[in-house]
Design a protein around this motif. Structure first.
Motif, PDB file in Angstrom:
ATOM      1  N   ARG A   1      -3.156  -4.186   5.411  1.00  0.00           N
ATOM      2  CA  ARG A   1      -1.836  -4.809   5.377  1.00  0.00           C
ATOM      3  C   ARG A   1      -1.807  -6.140   4.631  1.00  0.00           C
ATOM      4  NH1 ARG A   1      -1.112  -4.860  11.675  1.00  0.00           N
ATOM      5  NH2 ARG A   1      -3.344  -5.244  11.438  1.00  0.00           N
ATOM      6  N   SER A   2      -2.702  -7.049   4.982  1.00  0.00           N
ATOM      7  CA  SER A   2      -2.637  -8.378   4.362  1.00  0.00           C
ATOM      8  C   SER A   2      -2.929  -8.356   2.867  1.00  0.00           C
ATOM      9  CB  SER A   2      -3.520  -9.389   5.091  1.00  0.00           C
ATOM     10  OG  SER A   2      -4.869  -9.010   5.110  1.00  0.00           O
ATOM     11  N   PRO A   3      -3.797  -7.476   2.353  1.00  0.00           N
ATOM     12  CA  PRO A   3      -3.957  -7.434   0.893  1.00  0.00           C
ATOM     13  C   PRO A   3      -2.686  -6.945   0.183  1.00  0.00           C
ATOM     14  CG  PRO A   3      -5.863  -6.439   1.941  1.00  0.00           C
ATOM     15  CD  PRO A   3      -4.838  -6.657   3.011  1.00  0.00           C
ATOM     16  N   ILE A   4      -2.000  -5.967   0.789  1.00  0.00           N
ATOM     17  CA  ILE A   4      -0.723  -5.532   0.205  1.00  0.00           C
ATOM     18  C   ILE A   4       0.244  -6.713   0.189  1.00  0.00           C
ATOM     19  CG2 ILE A   4       1.328  -4.102   0.584  1.00  0.00           C
ATOM     20  CD1 ILE A   4      -0.542  -1.893   1.647  1.00  0.00           C
ATOM     21  N   ALA A   5       0.318  -7.435   1.316  1.00  0.00           N
ATOM     22  CA  ALA A   5       1.223  -8.582   1.408  1.00  0.00           C
ATOM     23  C   ALA A   5       0.848  -9.676   0.408  1.00  0.00           C
ATOM     24  CB  ALA A   5       1.213  -9.132   2.838  1.00  0.00           C
ATOM     25  N   GLU A   6      -0.439  -9.911   0.243  1.00  0.00           N
ATOM     26  CA  GLU A   6      -0.886 -10.929  -0.721  1.00  0.00           C
ATOM     27  C   GLU A   6      -0.447 -10.581  -2.137  1.00  0.00           C
ATOM     28  OE1 GLU A   6      -5.004 -12.733  -2.676  1.00  0.00           O
ATOM     29  OE2 GLU A   6      -5.155 -11.271  -1.049  1.00  0.00           O
ATOM     30  N   VAL A   7      -0.705  -9.354  -2.547  1.00  0.00           N
ATOM     31  CA  VAL A   7      -0.367  -8.939  -3.910  1.00  0.00           C
ATOM     32  C   VAL A   7       1.150  -8.982  -4.125  1.00  0.00           C
ATOM     33  CG1 VAL A   7      -0.419  -6.979  -5.513  1.00  0.00           C
ATOM     34  CG2 VAL A   7      -2.476  -7.598  -4.229  1.00  0.00           C
ATOM     35  N   LEU A   8       1.911  -8.483  -3.149  1.00  0.00           N
ATOM     36  CA  LEU A   8       3.369  -8.484  -3.288  1.00  0.00           C
ATOM     37  C   LEU A   8       3.947  -9.892  -3.291  1.00  0.00           C
ATOM     38  CD1 LEU A   8       4.441  -5.477  -1.073  1.00  0.00           C
ATOM     39  CD2 LEU A   8       4.904  -5.796  -3.499  1.00  0.00           C
ATOM     40  N   LEU A   9       3.522 -10.726  -2.338  1.00  0.00           N
ATOM     41  CA  LEU A   9       4.062 -12.081  -2.285  1.00  0.00           C
ATOM     42  C   LEU A   9       3.684 -12.863  -3.536  1.00  0.00           C
ATOM     43  CD1 LEU A   9       5.737 -14.129  -0.735  1.00  0.00           C
ATOM     44  CD2 LEU A   9       3.618 -14.896   0.381  1.00  0.00           C
ATOM     45  N   ARG A  10       2.462 -12.707  -4.008  1.00  0.00           N
ATOM     46  CA  ARG A  10       2.055 -13.411  -5.221  1.00  0.00           C
ATOM     47  C   ARG A  10       2.953 -13.018  -6.394  1.00  0.00           C
ATOM     48  NH1 ARG A  10      -3.384 -12.239  -5.844  1.00  0.00           N
ATOM     49  NH2 ARG A  10      -3.862 -13.939  -4.429  1.00  0.00           N
ATOM     50  N   ARG A  11       3.225 -11.715  -6.537  1.00  0.00           N
ATOM     51  CA  ARG A  11       4.098 -11.268  -7.622  1.00  0.00           C
ATOM     52  C   ARG A  11       5.502 -11.858  -7.463  1.00  0.00           C
ATOM     53  NH1 ARG A  11       6.222  -5.617  -7.344  1.00  0.00           N
ATOM     54  NH2 ARG A  11       7.697  -6.762  -6.118  1.00  0.00           N
ATOM     55  N   MET A  12       6.027 -11.871  -6.254  1.00  0.00           N
ATOM     56  CA  MET A  12       7.361 -12.412  -6.003  1.00  0.00           C
ATOM     57  C   MET A  12       7.417 -13.915  -6.267  1.00  0.00           C
ATOM     58  SD  MET A  12       8.498 -10.339  -2.609  1.00  0.00           S
ATOM     59  CE  MET A  12       8.644  -8.550  -2.614  1.00  0.00           C
ATOM     60  N   VAL A  13       6.364 -14.619  -5.874  1.00  0.00           N
ATOM     61  CA  VAL A  13       6.277 -16.058  -6.133  1.00  0.00           C
ATOM     62  C   VAL A  13       6.294 -16.311  -7.646  1.00  0.00           C
ATOM     63  CG1 VAL A  13       4.631 -17.997  -6.034  1.00  0.00           C
ATOM     64  CG2 VAL A  13       5.210 -16.733  -3.947  1.00  0.00           C
ATOM     65  N   GLU A  14       5.535 -15.516  -8.380  1.00  0.00           N
ATOM     66  CA  GLU A  14       5.525 -15.646  -9.847  1.00  0.00           C
ATOM     67  C   GLU A  14       6.901 -15.348 -10.426  1.00  0.00           C
ATOM     68  OE1 GLU A  14       2.377 -12.964 -10.977  1.00  0.00           O
ATOM     69  OE2 GLU A  14       0.821 -14.359 -10.301  1.00  0.00           O
ATOM     70  N   ASP A  15       7.545 -14.286  -9.948  1.00  0.00           N
ATOM     71  CA  ASP A  15       8.869 -13.911 -10.444  1.00  0.00           C
ATOM     72  C   ASP A  15       9.915 -14.987 -10.173  1.00  0.00           C
ATOM     73  OD1 ASP A  15       7.773 -11.510 -11.288  1.00  0.00           O
ATOM     74  OD2 ASP A  15       8.700 -10.303  -9.688  1.00  0.00           O
ATOM     75  N   GLU A  16       9.734 -15.741  -9.093  1.00  0.00           N
ATOM     76  CA  GLU A  16      10.666 -16.818  -8.742  1.00  0.00           C
ATOM     77  C   GLU A  16      10.318 -18.138  -9.440  1.00  0.00           C
ATOM     78  OE1 GLU A  16      13.559 -16.812  -6.856  1.00  0.00           O
ATOM     79  OE2 GLU A  16      13.289 -14.640  -7.031  1.00  0.00           O
ATOM     80  N   GLY A  17       9.252 -18.151 -10.237  1.00  0.00           N
ATOM     81  CA  GLY A  17       8.860 -19.367 -10.934  1.00  0.00           C
ATOM     82  C   GLY A  17       8.173 -20.384 -10.035  1.00  0.00           C
TER      83      GLY A  17
ATOM     84  N   THR B   1       4.777   3.318   4.480  1.00  0.00           N
ATOM     85  CA  THR B   1       5.589   2.592   5.462  1.00  0.00           C
ATOM     86  C   THR B   1       5.242   1.112   5.443  1.00  0.00           C
ATOM     87  OG1 THR B   1       5.841   4.525   6.886  1.00  0.00           O
ATOM     88  CG2 THR B   1       6.089   2.365   7.941  1.00  0.00           C
ATOM     89  N   VAL B   2       3.953   0.817   5.439  1.00  0.00           N
ATOM     90  CA  VAL B   2       3.513  -0.581   5.392  1.00  0.00           C
ATOM     91  C   VAL B   2       4.038  -1.253   4.132  1.00  0.00           C
ATOM     92  CG1 VAL B   2       1.481  -2.062   5.079  1.00  0.00           C
ATOM     93  CG2 VAL B   2       1.515  -0.328   6.888  1.00  0.00           C
ATOM     94  N   TYR B   3       3.904  -0.595   2.992  1.00  0.00           N
ATOM     95  CA  TYR B   3       4.369  -1.190   1.739  1.00  0.00           C
ATOM     96  C   TYR B   3       5.857  -1.534   1.839  1.00  0.00           C
ATOM     97  CZ  TYR B   3       5.218  -2.156  -3.128  1.00  0.00           C
ATOM     98  OH  TYR B   3       5.578  -2.796  -4.288  1.00  0.00           O
ATOM     99  N   ALA B   4       6.664  -0.601   2.322  1.00  0.00           N
ATOM    100  CA  ALA B   4       8.110  -0.827   2.407  1.00  0.00           C
ATOM    101  C   ALA B   4       8.440  -1.995   3.344  1.00  0.00           C
ATOM    102  CB  ALA B   4       8.811   0.450   2.872  1.00  0.00           C
ATOM    103  N   GLN B   5       7.788  -2.056   4.496  1.00  0.00           N
ATOM    104  CA  GLN B   5       8.040  -3.144   5.439  1.00  0.00           C
ATOM    105  C   GLN B   5       7.592  -4.487   4.880  1.00  0.00           C
ATOM    106  OE1 GLN B   5       6.189  -2.036   9.151  1.00  0.00           O
ATOM    107  NE2 GLN B   5       7.723  -0.449   9.569  1.00  0.00           N
ATOM    108  N   VAL B   6       6.423  -4.499   4.264  1.00  0.00           N
ATOM    109  CA  VAL B   6       5.891  -5.737   3.696  1.00  0.00           C
ATOM    110  C   VAL B   6       6.759  -6.210   2.527  1.00  0.00           C
ATOM    111  CG1 VAL B   6       3.922  -6.697   2.418  1.00  0.00           C
ATOM    112  CG2 VAL B   6       3.533  -5.402   4.518  1.00  0.00           C
ATOM    113  N   GLU B   7       7.183  -5.294   1.694  1.00  0.00           N
ATOM    114  CA  GLU B   7       8.027  -5.665   0.553  1.00  0.00           C
ATOM    115  C   GLU B   7       9.326  -6.316   1.021  1.00  0.00           C
ATOM    116  OE1 GLU B   7       9.282  -3.691  -3.637  1.00  0.00           O
ATOM    117  OE2 GLU B   7       9.636  -2.444  -1.859  1.00  0.00           O
ATOM    118  N   ALA B   8       9.983  -5.717   2.010  1.00  0.00           N
ATOM    119  CA  ALA B   8      11.239  -6.272   2.526  1.00  0.00           C
ATOM    120  C   ALA B   8      11.025  -7.662   3.121  1.00  0.00           C
ATOM    121  CB  ALA B   8      11.847  -5.333   3.557  1.00  0.00           C
TER     122      ALA B   8
END
Length: 166
Positions: free
Chosen positions: A20-36, A143-150
């Motif tokens: 779970r946490s690696p999925i969250a790390e990769v997703l949040l990092r991408r979102m942080v980058e996308d938000e500048g 399921t984890v990916y969808a929950q973490v992404e949201a």
């Protein structure tokens, strides 16, 4: 603890740091980058247990990330301990058990902030855990990916407020 000029350090935390946490790390990092916010926020992940330290992400987690064009290959599991919690500004727990473990590590200190990831889900999943897909099939990882992404989308929206509060 970081100062206003240091990057804000966030760690996504689950039990073994392979699902779970690696999925969250990769997703949040991408979102942080996308938000500048990449210069202002550093995202890592860790587990409260030491079983998988140094190992790669679970193949199921890696597969859901690869299917979306995200790179899971640089991940190596690490452990969150009481000795290192103060290096972070925000600890984001994947489930209520991880939340309790992190709160115990932090103790009475007011830093770092400890939160539950799904509390940031805009669809109102307050108090709910991200289920552990370890040992399960592909549907669990989806399921984890969808929950973490949201929830990460909600968290990245909250980050400017966290940055202002430090």
């Amino acid at each position: 603890m970081s100062t206003a000029t240091d990057p804000y350090r966030v760690s996504m935390v689950c039990l073994g740091n392979i699902c779970r946490s690696p999925i969250a790390e990769v997703l949040l990092r991408r979102m942080v980058e996308d938000e500048g916010l990449a210069d202002d926020v550093v995202v890592t992940s860790a587990g409260t247990g030491a079983w998988h330290v140094g190992g790669p992400m679970d193949p199921g987690s890696a597969a859901v990330l690869r299917a979306r064009g995200l790179d899971p290959d640089t991940h190596r599991a690490q452990q969150m301990t009481a000795a290192v919690v103060e290096q972070y500004d925000l600890l984001v727990a994947m489930d209520t058990s991880n939340l309790a473990d992190l709160q115990e590590m932090v103790g009475d200190a007011d830093h770092p902030r400890v939160v539950l990831l799904r509390d940031f889900d805009p669809d109102g999943a307050d108090g709910q855990s991200v289920p552990d897909p370890y040992g399960g099939g592909p549907d669990g990882f989806e399921t984890v990916y969808a929950q973490v992404e949201a929830a990460c989308a909600g968290l990245v929206t909250a980050l400017p407020g966290f940055l202002a509060d430090r």
